[in-house]
Design a protein around this motif. Structure first.
Motif, PDB file in Angstrom:
ATOM      1  N   UNK A 261       0.092  11.124   0.856  1.00  0.00           N
ATOM      2  CA  UNK A 261       1.393  10.696   1.375  1.00  0.00           C
ATOM      3  C   UNK A 261       1.423  10.762   2.900  1.00  0.00           C
ATOM      4  N   UNK A 262       0.762  11.731   3.482  1.00  0.00           N
ATOM      5  CA  UNK A 262       0.710  11.842   4.943  1.00  0.00           C
ATOM      6  C   UNK A 262      -0.045  10.660   5.558  1.00  0.00           C
ATOM      7  N   UNK A 263      -1.127  10.261   4.935  1.00  0.00           N
ATOM      8  CA  UNK A 263      -1.874   9.102   5.425  1.00  0.00           C
ATOM      9  C   UNK A 263      -1.014   7.845   5.323  1.00  0.00           C
ATOM     10  N   UNK A 264      -0.329   7.667   4.204  1.00  0.00           N
ATOM     11  CA  UNK A 264       0.540   6.496   4.042  1.00  0.00           C
ATOM     12  C   UNK A 264       1.673   6.510   5.066  1.00  0.00           C
ATOM     13  N   UNK A 265       2.243   7.681   5.327  1.00  0.00           N
ATOM     14  CA  UNK A 265       3.310   7.781   6.329  1.00  0.00           C
ATOM     15  C   UNK A 265       2.780   7.445   7.713  1.00  0.00           C
ATOM     16  N   UNK A 266       1.557   7.860   8.025  1.00  0.00           N
ATOM     17  CA  UNK A 266       0.975   7.539   9.324  1.00  0.00           C
ATOM     18  C   UNK A 266       0.720   6.043   9.459  1.00  0.00           C
ATOM     19  N   UNK A 267       0.234   5.408   8.403  1.00  0.00           N
ATOM     20  CA  UNK A 267      -0.003   3.966   8.431  1.00  0.00           C
ATOM     21  C   UNK A 267       1.314   3.221   8.629  1.00  0.00           C
TER      22      UNK A 267
ATOM     23  N   UNK B 207      -1.620  18.793  -6.016  1.00  0.00           N
ATOM     24  CA  UNK B 207      -0.531  18.843  -5.043  1.00  0.00           C
ATOM     25  C   UNK B 207      -1.043  18.718  -3.613  1.00  0.00           C
ATOM     26  N   UNK B 208      -2.158  19.359  -3.299  1.00  0.00           N
ATOM     27  CA  UNK B 208      -2.696  19.313  -1.935  1.00  0.00           C
ATOM     28  C   UNK B 208      -3.141  17.904  -1.573  1.00  0.00           C
ATOM     29  N   UNK B 209      -3.877  17.254  -2.459  1.00  0.00           N
ATOM     30  CA  UNK B 209      -4.385  15.912  -2.152  1.00  0.00           C
ATOM     31  C   UNK B 209      -3.253  14.892  -2.161  1.00  0.00           C
TER      32      UNK B 209
ATOM     33  N   UNK C 203       0.836  -1.205   0.000  1.00  0.00           N
ATOM     34  CA  UNK C 203       0.000   0.000   0.000  1.00  0.00           C
ATOM     35  C   UNK C 203       0.871   1.256   0.000  1.00  0.00           C
ATOM     36  N   UNK C 204       1.888   1.273   0.854  1.00  0.00           N
ATOM     37  CA  UNK C 204       2.755   2.450   0.956  1.00  0.00           C
ATOM     38  C   UNK C 204       3.514   2.682  -0.343  1.00  0.00           C
ATOM     39  N   UNK C 205       4.055   1.632  -0.927  1.00  0.00           N
ATOM     40  CA  UNK C 205       4.819   1.812  -2.173  1.00  0.00           C
ATOM     41  C   UNK C 205       3.919   2.237  -3.319  1.00  0.00           C
ATOM     42  N   UNK C 206       2.712   1.669  -3.422  1.00  0.00           N
ATOM     43  CA  UNK C 206       1.796   2.109  -4.478  1.00  0.00           C
ATOM     44  C   UNK C 206       1.388   3.564  -4.288  1.00  0.00           C
ATOM     45  N   UNK C 207       1.219   3.979  -3.037  1.00  0.00           N
ATOM     46  CA  UNK C 207       0.863   5.374  -2.772  1.00  0.00           C
ATOM     47  C   UNK C 207       2.013   6.304  -3.137  1.00  0.00           C
ATOM     48  N   UNK C 208       3.234   5.893  -2.844  1.00  0.00           N
ATOM     49  CA  UNK C 208       4.396   6.708  -3.205  1.00  0.00           C
ATOM     50  C   UNK C 208       4.501   6.851  -4.718  1.00  0.00           C
TER      51      UNK C 208
END
Length: 134
Positions: free
Chosen positions: A114-120, A107-109, A76-81
């Motif tokens: 990325x913030x959600x993925x970093x939190x997960x 850019x905002x979304x 999930x994190x890599x796909x989001x990145x």
């Protein structure tokens, strides 16, 4: 700048068409007194709320579709990145050649995704004690 009349040779005698004052000087331009001396440039695609909202909506759908490809936290994190990187490339192209409002929404979304993925990733790392991305 507007043309300022020169002082007459004899300060006691002023021609009626000059109207010069002994203490007159060229204005600073802080308070303009007439139309601008140069043309005003207007951008072809001004930033509007609708453009920002449409860029945000499309990017949210883009990130959700890529996030659904992940079957666990690392994928999930890599796909989001990857999806965020592609979205930012699109935003850079939009800033240069397209609509800056849409690029702002993208850019905002993307930053939010990325913030959600970093939190997960951080929660997974804190609960297991193992870095999930390697």
């Amino acid at each position: 700048m507007t043309w300022q009349p020169a002082l007459p040779a004899d300060p006691t005698r002023v021609a009626p068409e000059q109207h010069a004052h002994p203490g007159s000087r060229t204005p600073s331009g802080l308070f303009p007194s007439g139309p601008p001396s140069r043309p005003t440039w207007r951008e072809p695609h001004p930033v509007t709320g609708a453009a920002v909202a449409s860029g945000a909506a499309v990017t949210a759908a883009w990130l959700v579709l890529f996030a659904l490809l992940g079957r666990d936290v690392p994928t999930y994190a890599w796909w989001t990145i990857v999806a965020g990187g592609l979205a930012w490339l699109a935003a850079l192209a939009l800033v240069r050649f397209g609509d800056r409002g849409v690029a702002t929404g993208v850019a905002i979304v993307t930053a939010g995704g990325w913030s959600v993925a970093a939190a997960v990733v951080a929660v997974k790392w804190a609960t297991t004690g193992d870095w999930p991305l390697w």
